[in-house]
Design a protein around this motif. Structure first.
Motif, mmCIF file in Angstrom:
data_model
loop_
_atom_site.group_PDB
_atom_site.id
_atom_site.type_symbol
_atom_site.label_atom_id
_atom_site.label_comp_id
_atom_site.label_asym_id
_atom_site.label_seq_id
_atom_site.Cartn_x
_atom_site.Cartn_y
_atom_site.Cartn_z
ATOM 1 N N ALA A 463 31.181 37.928 40.320
ATOM 2 C CA ALA A 463 32.567 38.361 40.141
ATOM 3 C C ALA A 463 33.489 37.676 41.147
ATOM 4 C CB ALA A 463 32.657 39.878 40.279
ATOM 5 N N GLU A 464 33.010 37.504 42.360
ATOM 6 C CA GLU A 464 33.797 36.797 43.390
ATOM 7 C C GLU A 464 34.006 35.341 42.994
ATOM 8 O OE1 GLU A 464 31.634 37.274 46.981
ATOM 9 O OE2 GLU A 464 32.042 39.439 47.166
ATOM 10 N N ASP A 465 32.936 34.710 42.499
ATOM 11 C CA ASP A 465 33.038 33.303 42.079
ATOM 12 C C ASP A 465 34.029 33.147 40.927
ATOM 13 O OD1 ASP A 465 31.161 32.669 43.981
ATOM 14 O OD2 ASP A 465 29.476 32.551 42.574
ATOM 15 N N ALA A 466 33.960 34.085 39.957
ATOM 16 C CA ALA A 466 34.859 34.013 38.804
ATOM 17 C C ALA A 466 36.306 34.197 39.234
ATOM 18 C CB ALA A 466 34.463 35.067 37.765
ATOM 19 N N ALA A 467 36.537 35.119 40.186
ATOM 20 C CA ALA A 467 37.897 35.346 40.680
ATOM 21 C C ALA A 467 38.435 34.106 41.389
ATOM 22 C CB ALA A 467 37.907 36.549 41.621
ATOM 23 N N GLN A 468 37.560 33.481 42.176
ATOM 24 C CA GLN A 468 37.966 32.275 42.886
ATOM 25 C C GLN A 468 38.309 31.151 41.908
ATOM 26 O OE1 GLN A 468 35.070 30.883 45.704
ATOM 27 N NE2 GLN A 468 36.419 29.351 46.591
ATOM 28 N N ALA A 469 37.495 31.027 40.858
ATOM 29 C CA ALA A 469 37.746 29.987 39.851
ATOM 30 C C ALA A 469 39.061 30.233 39.119
ATOM 31 C CB ALA A 469 36.595 29.937 38.856
ATOM 32 N N ALA A 470 39.426 31.507 38.994
ATOM 33 C CA ALA A 470 40.665 31.854 38.292
ATOM 34 C C ALA A 470 41.870 31.884 39.222
ATOM 35 C CB ALA A 470 40.496 33.214 37.613
ATOM 36 N N GLY A 471 41.617 31.645 40.517
ATOM 37 C CA GLY A 471 42.711 31.632 41.474
ATOM 38 C C GLY A 471 43.216 33.011 41.832
ATOM 39 N N LEU A 472 42.361 34.026 41.734
ATOM 40 C CA LEU A 472 42.761 35.399 42.042
ATOM 41 C C LEU A 472 42.483 35.723 43.505
ATOM 42 C CD1 LEU A 472 41.353 37.164 38.846
ATOM 43 C CD2 LEU A 472 43.685 36.334 39.250
ATOM 44 N N ALA A 473 43.279 36.630 44.049
ATOM 45 C CA ALA A 473 43.187 36.949 45.470
ATOM 46 C C ALA A 473 42.037 37.892 45.783
ATOM 47 C CB ALA A 473 44.501 37.562 45.947
ATOM 48 N N GLU A 474 41.599 38.699 44.798
ATOM 49 C CA GLU A 474 40.531 39.651 45.057
ATOM 50 C C GLU A 474 39.500 39.589 43.928
ATOM 51 O OE1 GLU A 474 42.464 43.422 45.378
ATOM 52 O OE2 GLU A 474 42.908 43.561 43.248
ATOM 53 N N PRO A 475 38.261 40.026 44.186
ATOM 54 C CA PRO A 475 37.208 39.931 43.168
ATOM 55 C C PRO A 475 37.522 40.780 41.941
ATOM 56 C CG PRO A 475 36.482 41.270 45.021
ATOM 57 C CD PRO A 475 37.764 40.606 45.449
ATOM 58 N N LEU A 476 36.990 40.367 40.806
ATOM 59 C CA LEU A 476 37.243 41.065 39.556
ATOM 60 C C LEU A 476 36.691 42.485 39.566
ATOM 61 C CD1 LEU A 476 36.382 38.178 37.050
ATOM 62 C CD2 LEU A 476 38.639 38.852 37.888
ATOM 63 N N THR A 477 35.752 42.755 40.459
ATOM 64 C CA THR A 477 35.124 44.079 40.500
ATOM 65 C C THR A 477 35.993 45.138 41.173
ATOM 66 O OG1 THR A 477 33.956 43.308 42.472
ATOM 67 C CG2 THR A 477 32.737 43.290 40.386
ATOM 68 N N LYS A 478 37.113 44.762 41.750
ATOM 69 C CA LYS A 478 37.987 45.726 42.417
ATOM 70 C C LYS A 478 38.518 46.726 41.386
ATOM 71 C CE LYS A 478 40.331 46.962 46.168
ATOM 72 N NZ LYS A 478 39.659 47.372 47.416
#
Length: 538
Positions: A463-478
């Motif tokens: 989830a952290e990797d996916a968020a980083q790839a999408a340019g998001l500031a926090e992991p998708l699991t938040k």
């Protein structure tokens, strides 16, 4: 030199002078019978088969003329007679057998053409017990086994697809049947009877509620020879069982290159998963890689569901399988074909979508005509050294379960919807399975780990990797929810999920340390529900 018995050598070529035909599936029957007749073969037949041949203008003898006995008991007894089985089983080069044939007026049968009562089709149509029993063939298997056993002299034909080969072989050998063909067809005949008997015995076991009968048989019909198995050094074939449940085995392949062993395995996993989502409620898409979901989502449209599913793990989705629970439309097809995809499977597709997919010539498109019923009963078979494990299909559905809130805080309406989705997906993830879901989409999947906490950590990391790839500031699991396919044996796995951002948990419960896990959930402010059902998947 191969021998029949008593040292009698097996003849290389056997003249086909007399044939007995008795079939339920009359595909190609008249053409085959005519070809035999034109080559001087005497035709003998039964009931409806004889009528069909005669109406085609061919000379055919009724079986009762051979046995001297009429068909009785609604046709149950017609070929179970020494005149028939003597003609099939006699060793033509054995003096004692010849003497017996002469004494009793038995004429040899050189070719047997039989396909069996349509038992599999009958029970698949939902027929009642009496009709099922009535469609169990007796004379057909008996004759088939007799002819196949005596393949030294008899050509046993059980499949209309072999008619042309038989005629071609006869033409190539002056009206005679070669031993290589007789052996090949004998093996096929025994296998057909075995598969037929397996279908009957398994149906009867289900009818009487016997989940573990003393003897268990499985059988299937070759759909295609695979290029290779799971790895290039392994040979493989794809066999269908006759089950009419929509899926990869019954799908129409609209386009694309031949499916591989791994394609079929993964596509089945994808379609079984997406079939858990009722299309009347929501559009849903599952993306599968190596039989595990790397993204699943539901949304108002298939295009939106695909985009949400892809966001879960866009790296793993490359070269994956995409399954949809509704008709593939142009918008969804356009999105799916933006990256390399091995297979798309859906109940149907629009003409425009088919045209778009066709631009990717190697992309396989499979249309099933419907979704699989996740509640359907069936058998799951796995081989082990020296045996096989047989169990009922996992047809537990979360919507049918009574969920029990075990924490001080109950889940919100949105959390509960996501919890159900997470558990629905977790059923299709290799154990140990952890699934994070937020707003109707997986945001992290941990599969196949030896410890549950490792699965939780891997899912969070993805989830952290996916968020980083999408340019998001926090992991998708938040702010997500989490599902576990089996109970948390310790609180550490649950706390790991909480650290990843999960606010609610769904799990089967049943651990010796449930109280400890519940206490930890309460202290972390989590809502947790127990399902009472686990979904191990190995």
């Amino acid at each position: 030199m191969a021998v029949v018995s008593k040292g009698v050598p097996i003849p290389e070529l056997v003249s086909v002078k007399r044939a007995l035909l008795s079939v339920s599936d009359k595909t190609g029957l008249v053409e085959f019978a005519r070809a035999l007749s034109e080559r001087g073969v005497e035709l003998v037949s039964t009931g409806g088969t004889r009528k069909t041949i005669a109406e085609a203008g061919l000379t055919v003898k009724d079986i009762s003329e051979v046995t001297g006995f009429p068909e009785i008991m609604d046709g149950r007894v017609k070929t179970l007679h020494p005149m028939v089985h003597g003609g099939l089983l006699s060793i033509r080069d054995d003096a004692e057998h010849v003497a017996a044939m002469n004494e009793h007026g038995i004429t040899g049968i050189d070719l047997l053409c039989v396909n069996l009562y349509p038992f599999e089709e009958t029970v698949a149509s939902g027929a009642d017990y009496a009709n099922g029993v009535e469609n169990i063939d007796i004379g057909g298997p008996a004759m088939t086994r007799a002819a196949a056993k005596n393949h030294a002299y008899v050509t046993a034909v059980v499949d209309p697809s072999d008619y042309e080969e038989v005629i071609a072989a006869m033409d190539a050998h002056g009206g005679r049947s070669p031993i290589a063909l007789r052996k090949k067809l004998a093996q096929k005949a025994f296998a057909r009877v075995a598969a037929y008997d397996a279908a009957v015995s398994n149906w009867m076991a289900a009818q009487i509620g016997e989940s573990a009968p003393d003897y268990r048989a499985v059988g299937g019909q070759l759909s295609e020879v695979m290029r290779y198995g799971e790895n290039p050094h392994q040979a493989a074939g794809f066999y269908v069982t006759g089950e009419k449940r929509p899926g990869v085995a019954t799908a129409q392949q609209v386009q694309g290159k031949q499916l591989s062993y791994n394609n079929i395995n993964d596509t089945d996993a994808a379609f079984e998963l997406v079939s858990e989502f009722d299309p009347a409620r929501t559009a849903a898409v599952a993306i599968i890689k190596h039989a595990n979901p790397c993204g699943v989502a539901e949304a108002p449209t298939l295009k939106e569901a695909y985009e949400k599913a892809l966001a879960c793990d866009p790296v793993s989705a490359f070269g994956g399988i995409v399954a949809l629970n509704g008709t593939l439309d142009a918008d969804a097809a356009r999105e799916i074909t933006k990256i390399f995809t091995e297979v798309i499977i859906a109940p149907d597709a629009s003409p425009e979508a088919i045209e778009l997919v066709a631009k990717k010539k190697n992309l396989r498109l499979l249309l099933t005509g419907g979704l699989s019923d996740p509640r359907a009963e069936g058998l799951f078979v796995k081989t082990v050294s020296g045996g096989m494990l047989v169990q009922n299909r996992d047809n537990g559905v979360v919507d049918d379960l009574e969920l029990k809130v075990v924490t001080k805080r109950a889940p919100s309406e949105q959390e509960l919807a996501d919890l159900k989705m997470a558990f629905r997906v977790g059923k299709h993830v290799k154990s140990n399975a952890i699934v994070y879901v937020k707003d109707g989409a997986t945001v992290g999947v941990g599969a196949g780990q030896m410890s549950r906490i490792d699965s939780a950590r891997i899912a969070a990391r993805k989830a952290e990797d996916a968020a980083q790839a999408a340019g998001l500031a926090e992991p998708l699991t938040k702010g997500c929810v989490v599902a576990s396919d089996a109970f948390f044996p310790f609180a550490d796995g649950l706390l790991s999920a909480a650290e990843a951002g999960a606010t609610a948990v769904i799990q089967p419960g049943g651990s010796m340390r449930d109280d400890e896990v519940i206490k930890a959930a309460d202290e972390a402010g989590l809502a947790m529900v127990f399902t009472g059902m686990r979904h191990f998947r190995h």
